[in-house]
Design a protein around this motif. Sequence first.
Motif, PDB file in Angstrom:
ATOM      1  N   GLU A  39       0.814  -1.216   0.000  1.00 21.19           N
ATOM      2  CA  GLU A  39       0.000   0.000   0.000  1.00 21.19           C
ATOM      3  C   GLU A  39       0.850   1.271   0.000  1.00 21.19           C
ATOM      4  OE1 GLU A  39       0.533  -1.217   4.294  1.00 21.19           O
ATOM      5  OE2 GLU A  39       0.164  -2.224   2.408  1.00 21.19           O
ATOM      6  N   THR A  96      -4.979  11.512  -3.286  1.00 21.24           N
ATOM      7  CA  THR A  96      -5.073  10.106  -3.693  1.00 21.24           C
ATOM      8  C   THR A  96      -5.195   9.240  -2.457  1.00 21.24           C
ATOM      9  OG1 THR A  96      -3.662  10.592  -5.605  1.00 21.24           O
ATOM     10  CG2 THR A  96      -3.865   8.270  -4.951  1.00 21.24           C
ATOM     11  N   GLU A  97      -6.186   8.364  -2.446  1.00 24.63           N
ATOM     12  CA  GLU A  97      -6.373   7.477  -1.296  1.00 24.63           C
ATOM     13  C   GLU A  97      -5.414   6.299  -1.373  1.00 24.63           C
ATOM     14  OE1 GLU A  97      -9.800   5.093   1.184  1.00 24.63           O
ATOM     15  OE2 GLU A  97     -10.374   6.490  -0.399  1.00 24.63           O
ATOM     16  N   SER A  99      -5.135   2.755   0.378  1.00 22.89           N
ATOM     17  CA  SER A  99      -5.991   1.841   1.137  1.00 22.89           C
ATOM     18  C   SER A  99      -5.489   1.618   2.565  1.00 22.89           C
ATOM     19  CB  SER A  99      -6.073   0.498   0.402  1.00 22.89           C
ATOM     20  OG  SER A  99      -6.906  -0.389   1.106  1.00 22.89           O
ATOM     21  N   GLY A 102      -4.894   6.352   4.451  1.00 22.81           N
ATOM     22  CA  GLY A 102      -5.348   7.731   4.402  1.00 22.81           C
ATOM     23  C   GLY A 102      -5.269   8.290   2.996  1.00 22.81           C
ATOM     24  N   ILE A 103      -5.154   9.608   2.914  1.00 18.54           N
ATOM     25  CA  ILE A 103      -5.125  10.313   1.630  1.00 18.54           C
ATOM     26  C   ILE A 103      -3.847  11.142   1.580  1.00 18.54           C
ATOM     27  CG2 ILE A 103      -6.319  11.958   0.134  1.00 18.54           C
ATOM     28  CD1 ILE A 103      -8.884  11.292   1.758  1.00 18.54           C
ATOM     29  N   TRP A 117      -0.447  14.510   4.159  1.00 17.47           N
ATOM     30  CA  TRP A 117      -1.084  13.216   4.421  1.00 17.47           C
ATOM     31  C   TRP A 117      -2.201  13.415   5.439  1.00 17.47           C
ATOM     32  CZ3 TRP A 117       2.277   8.523   3.634  1.00 17.47           C
ATOM     33  CH2 TRP A 117       1.573   7.339   3.829  1.00 17.47           C
ATOM     34  N   GLN A 118      -3.387  13.009   5.071  1.00 17.93           N
ATOM     35  CA  GLN A 118      -4.535  13.007   5.982  1.00 17.93           C
ATOM     36  C   GLN A 118      -4.778  11.555   6.385  1.00 17.93           C
ATOM     37  OE1 GLN A 118      -8.099  15.133   4.670  1.00 17.93           O
ATOM     38  NE2 GLN A 118      -9.347  13.500   5.559  1.00 17.93           N
ATOM     39  N   PRO A 120      -6.687   8.375   8.392  1.00 20.97           N
ATOM     40  CA  PRO A 120      -8.103   8.082   8.685  1.00 20.97           C
ATOM     41  C   PRO A 120      -8.454   8.348  10.145  1.00 20.97           C
ATOM     42  CG  PRO A 120      -6.918   6.076   8.008  1.00 20.97           C
ATOM     43  CD  PRO A 120      -5.950   7.202   8.025  1.00 20.97           C
TER      44      PRO A 120
END
Length: 120
Positions: A39, A96-97, A99, A102-103, A117-118, A120
């Motif tokens: 990921e 862009t997510e 999996s 986060g994004i 970076w965000q 979850p």
Amino acid sequence: MTIPENEIHYLEIVTPDAQSARDLYSQAYGWRFEDMAPELGNAFAASLHNGSLCGIRALMHTQEKPTVRTYIRVADIQSSLQRAVELGATVALEPTEISGQGIIAIYRYGGIEQGIWQVP
């Protein structure tokens, strides 16, 4: 440990020889890398003492160049990216997510790429 907002969440090292870089950081700093993380671009990933992460990965395509990129943890990726653009940055990667992680987004400013970076 949770990384606070506006602190470094992830350090990404992109190199043609990820195994040698992993060995160097392991021996020089005692970082313990886990096996490849699909990921995160098949990066070797290490959790650092302050809770942030370091990923070392190989180049993913022929146009990619070796780089070291930091990702700052943000609460709202859209507003953070928009603010960077307002301040003169250009978008290199739209949000862009990833999996389960986060994004992310990347912008360019002053000749460098900066990630945000965000989580979850």
